[in-house]
Design an enzyme around this catalytic site. Structure first.
Site, PDB file in Angstrom:
ATOM      1  N   CYS A  46       0.834  -1.204   0.000  1.00 41.86           N
ATOM      2  CA  CYS A  46       0.000   0.000   0.000  1.00 41.86           C
ATOM      3  C   CYS A  46       0.863   1.246   0.000  1.00 41.86           C
ATOM      4  O   CYS A  46       2.096   1.163   0.075  1.00 41.86           O
ATOM      5  CB  CYS A  46      -0.939   0.010   1.206  1.00 41.86           C
ATOM      6  N   ASP A  53      14.681  24.206 -33.115  1.00 41.68           N
ATOM      7  CA  ASP A  53      15.818  24.351 -34.018  1.00 41.68           C
ATOM      8  C   ASP A  53      15.389  23.859 -35.400  1.00 41.68           C
ATOM      9  O   ASP A  53      14.474  23.037 -35.517  1.00 41.68           O
ATOM     10  CB  ASP A  53      16.983  23.511 -33.477  1.00 41.68           C
ATOM     11  N   CYS A 105       3.238   1.648   2.789  1.00 43.73           N
ATOM     12  CA  CYS A 105       4.433   0.805   2.651  1.00 43.73           C
ATOM     13  C   CYS A 105       5.526   1.546   1.890  1.00 43.73           C
ATOM     14  O   CYS A 105       6.678   1.630   2.337  1.00 43.73           O
ATOM     15  CB  CYS A 105       4.093  -0.485   1.904  1.00 43.73           C
ATOM     16  N   ASP A 161      18.699  19.375 -31.312  1.00 37.77           N
ATOM     17  CA  ASP A 161      19.408  18.113 -31.543  1.00 37.77           C
ATOM     18  C   ASP A 161      20.918  18.225 -31.429  1.00 37.77           C
ATOM     19  O   ASP A 161      21.620  17.222 -31.479  1.00 37.77           O
ATOM     20  CB  ASP A 161      19.069  17.576 -32.938  1.00 37.77           C
TER      21      ASP A 161
END
Length: 638
Positions: free
Chosen positions: A12, A430, A15, A527
C-alpha cells in the site's frame, strides 16, 4: 550514483512511504523515490558512504526487501508472490463461504455454542494461513514505530475475533444477566481477509498491465549471441560478450549489443543488409547497413545477415539506456505525489484515532448496551479506510502515461517533465536536424547553387505537427543559423509564423529567457551542441534521438524518430495523464471522506438507520484500490 532497485513486500501507499522514509534517513543517500506501482526504489547515493548491503539490511528491518543480488530475479519473486497470493485468496474464499454457511445456521450443529465454536475454528484457520502476512507485517511496523494498511486489517480482524471469542465462551454469563443480546462476528473476520486479499490480487494483476511497456522493452534484449572465433560460429550467453568481440547476426535474430558492421550481404546486394530499427527509432523502413554502419541492440535484420564488432555491451547499449531512462522516469515522482506521500505517512494513525473516537462516542452515548455497536463501528472504520487508493492515484497514471509515451518512441526522463509539458504555451524549435533533414548525398561546397528544397527536406509530418501545436494555443518559434531566405522558406513550409535567421547558441537561449520573462512556459526542441544552452534553460527540454549525446543528456524528453507528430501527441498525452491523476486523487479522497463517516454510523445522528458493516467495508476498500488502477489503464486507449 543513481540506481533503480526492485523492492519486495510493499502492499500500500504507506508501505512505499515507509520504505522511502527509511532510505532517506540513511547517511550517504542523497535522494530516494519509491514507486509502489513500479515496485522499485530510485536511489541517488554515494557508494563510498553507504553500500547496497547496508540499504538492504535497513529496509529488511522494517519488513521489506531490496533485491540487490544478481542471482535473484525480482520478476520471479513477484511471480511466486502472486501465485501464493492467488492460492491464499482461493482458500480464504472457501473458508469464508463455509464460515458464512455455519454462521447462518444453514447446517444443523445442535446448539448455538457448537456453531460458534466451529465458526471460530474456521475464522482462526483463515487468519493463520490466509491472513498471516497482515499480522506479521503489523508487528514489524509496530516495532519500528510505523503503520500501514496491514496494521488496519490486523487491528480490525483481531478486535472482531477476540470480541467474538469472548462472547462465545462468556457471552451468556456476562451479557444475559443485564438483558443485553450478544453476537459473534467470525464470518466478518473471514470476509474482511477475503475481500482484502481479493483486492490485492486484482490490484497486482492491474499493476502488471501498467508495467507492460517496460517489459516489452526488456523483451527486446536477446539472451544469446553468435560469436565468431577462429572462423567458427558459436552460440554463447550474451553476458559473456566483451567489447571488441566479432559477432554474426542472421535474419530474424535480434542484434545482441551495439556495434559496428564489418561485413554484410543480402539477396539484394553483396555489401549491405537491411535492419528493422522501428522498435527503437520508430522508423518504419528498414535501415541499410554497410561496413562501418552502427547497429543497435534489439533491432532485427529483415533482409540479409552481417558480422559486427561489439562496441557497447551490457548496461552501456542504447537499449539498456532507454530501459534505464524509462525505469527512472516511472520511479520519479510528480510534485503532487510528494503531498500524497506525506498524507500516507499519517493516514493510518489518523484512521486508528478516528476508530477510537468512534468507539468512545458509541459507548458514551449508549453505555454497556451499545458496546457491540461501538466495536462493530470502530472495526468498520478501520477496514473501510484506504490509503492504497490515494497512493496509487498518481503513480499508476504516470506509469501508464510514461509507458504509453515509450510505445510511441517518446522517452520521458522524469514525471515532472510529463506534468509540466501540459502547461507549455511557447515552443522554440531548431531547424536543421530537428525540423528538417539535410540532404548525408550533396556536395556542400556547391550547395548554395542548389534550390532550397534540394538541400534539405521537412521531417515526416512536420507541418501537421506544428499546426496541431499552434491549434492547441502553443506559439511556435523556429530558430536557424541559415540565411534569411532559407529560414523564411522553411518556416513557411512548416507553417510556422515566428522565426529567426542567422542565430547563434546565445540567441536561442535569449529567446527562451525572453519568452519566460513574458510569463510563458517554454519548451525547447533541439538536436545539437549549439542547442544545449537553450535546452538547459527551458521549462521543458526536448531532444531528438538522432542528435548529439550532450543534447539528449540535458533534455528531459527525447524523441527517438524523425516523425514530429509524436511531439503534439506527447503534449496531448501529458494533458490526459495529469487529468487522470487529478481524477484518481479526487475519487480516492472522496471515497475516504464519505465512507469513513458512514462506517462510523454518522447517519444515525440524523435519524437514518444505515451504516456500512465491516464486511461490506472491506469489499468497498478493495474495490477503491482496484478502481483507481483500472481507471489509469484507460490511458492506454489514448
Amino acid at each position: 550514483m543513481k540506481k533503480t532497485i526492485p523492492v519486495v513486500g510493499m502492499a500500500c501507499a504507506s508501505c512505499s512511504a515507509n520504505v522511502e522514509r527509511k532510505l532517506q534517513s540513511l547517511k550517504g543517500i542523497q535522494s530516494a523515490a519509491v514507486s509502489l506501482v513500479g515496485r522499485s526504489a530510485l536511489i541517488d547515493y554515494d557508494p563510498v558512504q553507504i553500500s547496497l548491503e547496508t540499504m538492504k539490511k535497513e529496509v529488511n528491518g522494517i519488513g521489506y526487501d531490496l533485491i540487490i543480488e544478481n542471482d535473484r530475479s525480482a520478476e520471479e519473486i513477484h511471480k511466486r508472490e502472486y501465485t501464493l497470493l492467488k492460492r491464499k485468496t482461493i482458500v480464504s474464499w472457501f473458508l469464508s463461504i463455509i464460515g458464512l454457511i455455519v454462521n447462518m445456521h444453514w447446517v444443523n450443529l445442535d446448539s448455538d455454542n457448537i456453531t460458534n465454536q466451529v465458526a471460530m475454528l474456521i475464522a482462526f484457520a483463515n487468519m493463520i494461513y490466509c491472513g498471516r502476512s497482515f499480522y506479521v507485517a503489523a508487528v514489524q511496523q509496530l516495532r519500528h514505530g510505523s503503520a500501514n494498511m496491514d496494521t488496519l486489517v490486523a487491528l480490525s480482524t483481531s478486535i472482531s475475533f477476540l470480541f467474538s471469542v469472548f462472547n462465545t465462551f462468556w457471552g451468556n454469563t456476562v451479557w444475559s444477566p443485564i438483558g443485553m443480546g450478544w453476537h459473534t462476528y467470525f464470518d466478518t473476520v473471514g470476509m474482511i481477509i477475503t475481500f482484502v486479499l481479493t483486492g490485492r490480487l486484482l490490484e497486482e494483476k492491474a499493476k502488471d498491465s501498467t508495467a507492460s511497456s517496460i517489459r516489452q522493452l526488456m523483451g527486446m534484449s536477446p539472451k544469446t549471441a553468435h560469436i565468431v572465433e577462429d572462423g567458427k560460429v558459436e552460440e554463447v550467453p550474451i553476458s559473456t560478450i566483451d567489447v571488441g568481440d566479432m559477432l554474426e547476426v542472421r535474419p530474424g535474430e535480434k542484434v545482441p549489443v551495439d556495434g559496428e558492421v564489418v561485413w554484410a550481404e543480402s539477396f539484394m546486394t553483396s555489401d549491405a543488409a537491411y535492419v528493422d530499427e522501428s522498435m527503437i527509432t520508430g522508423e518504419p523502413t528498414p535501415a541499410e547497413k554497410k561496413k562501418g554502419s552502427r547497429v543497435l541492440a534489439g533491432s532485427i535484420p529483415s533482409q540479409g545477415k552481417f558480422r559486427m564488432r561489439a562496441r557497447q555491451v551490457g548496461e552501456n547499449t542504447a537499449l539498456a539506456h532507454i530501459i534505464r531512462m524509462v525505469q527512472e522516469a516511472e520511479g520519479s515522482k510528480a510534485p503532487v505525489q510528494r503531498i500524497v506521500d506525506q498524507a500516507a505517512l499519517v493516514f493510518v494513525p489518523v484512521v486508528a484515532a478516528i476508530a477510537m473516537v468512534t468507539f468512545l462516542a458509541w459507548f458514551v452515548i449508549g453505555g454497556t448496551a451499545y458496546l457491540p455497536q461501538a466495536i462493530v463501528s470502530a472495526v468498520a472504520v478501520l477496514v473501510i479506510a484506504c490509503p492504497c487508493a490515494m497512493g496509487l492515484a498518481t503513480p499508476t497514471a504516470l506509469m501508464v502515461g510514461i509507458g504509453k509515451a515509450a510505445d510511441h518512441h517518446v522517452l520521458i526522463k522524469d514525471a515532472t517533465a510529463l506534468e509540466r509539458l501540459r502547461k507549455v504555451n511557447a515552443l522554440v524549435i531548431d531547424k536543421t536536424g530537428t525540423l528538417t533533414i539535410p540532404n548525408q548525398s550533396i556536395d556542400f561546397t556547391k550547395a548554395d547553387a542548389l534550390p532550397l528544397e534540394k538541400r534539405e527536406s521537412l521531417k515526416p509530418n512536420a507541418r501537421a505537427a506544428m499546426e496541431n501545436l499552434q491549434q492547441s494555443r502553443i506559439e511556435v518559434y523556429m530558430m536557424s543559423g541559415d540565411k534569411e531566405e532559407a529560414a523564411k522558406y522553411w518556416a513557411g513550409k512548416a507553417g510556422i509564423k515566428y522565426y529567426q535567421s542567422k542565430v547563434l547558441p546565445t540567441d536561442k537561449e535569449n529567446l527562451v529567457k525572453q519568452l519566460q520573462d513574458k510569463g510563458k512556459v517554454v519548451a525547447m526542441v533541439g538536436d545539437g551542441i549549439n542547442d544545449t544552452q537553450a535546452l538547459a534553460l527551458a521549462d521543458v527540454s526536448i531532444a531528438i534521438g538522432k542528435g548529439t549525446d550532450v543534447a539528449m543528456d540535458i533534455a528531459q524528453i527525447t524523441l527517438m524518430g524523425d516523425d514530429l507528430s509524436v511531439l503534439s501527441n506527447a503534449v496531448l498525452l501529458s494533458k490526459k495523464t495529469v487529468k487522470m491523476i487529478w481524477e484518481n486523487l479526487f475519487w480516492a479522497f472522496i471515497y475516504n471522506i464519505v465512507c469513513i463517516p458512514l462506517a462510523a454510523g454518522i447517519l444515525y445522528l440524523f435519524g437514518i438507520d444505515f451504516q456500512i458493516s465491516p464486511m461490506w467495508a472491506s469489499a468497498l476498500m478493495a474495490f477503491s484500490s482496484v478502481s483507481v488502477v483500472l481507471n489509469s489503464l484507460r490511458l492506454k486507449l489514448v
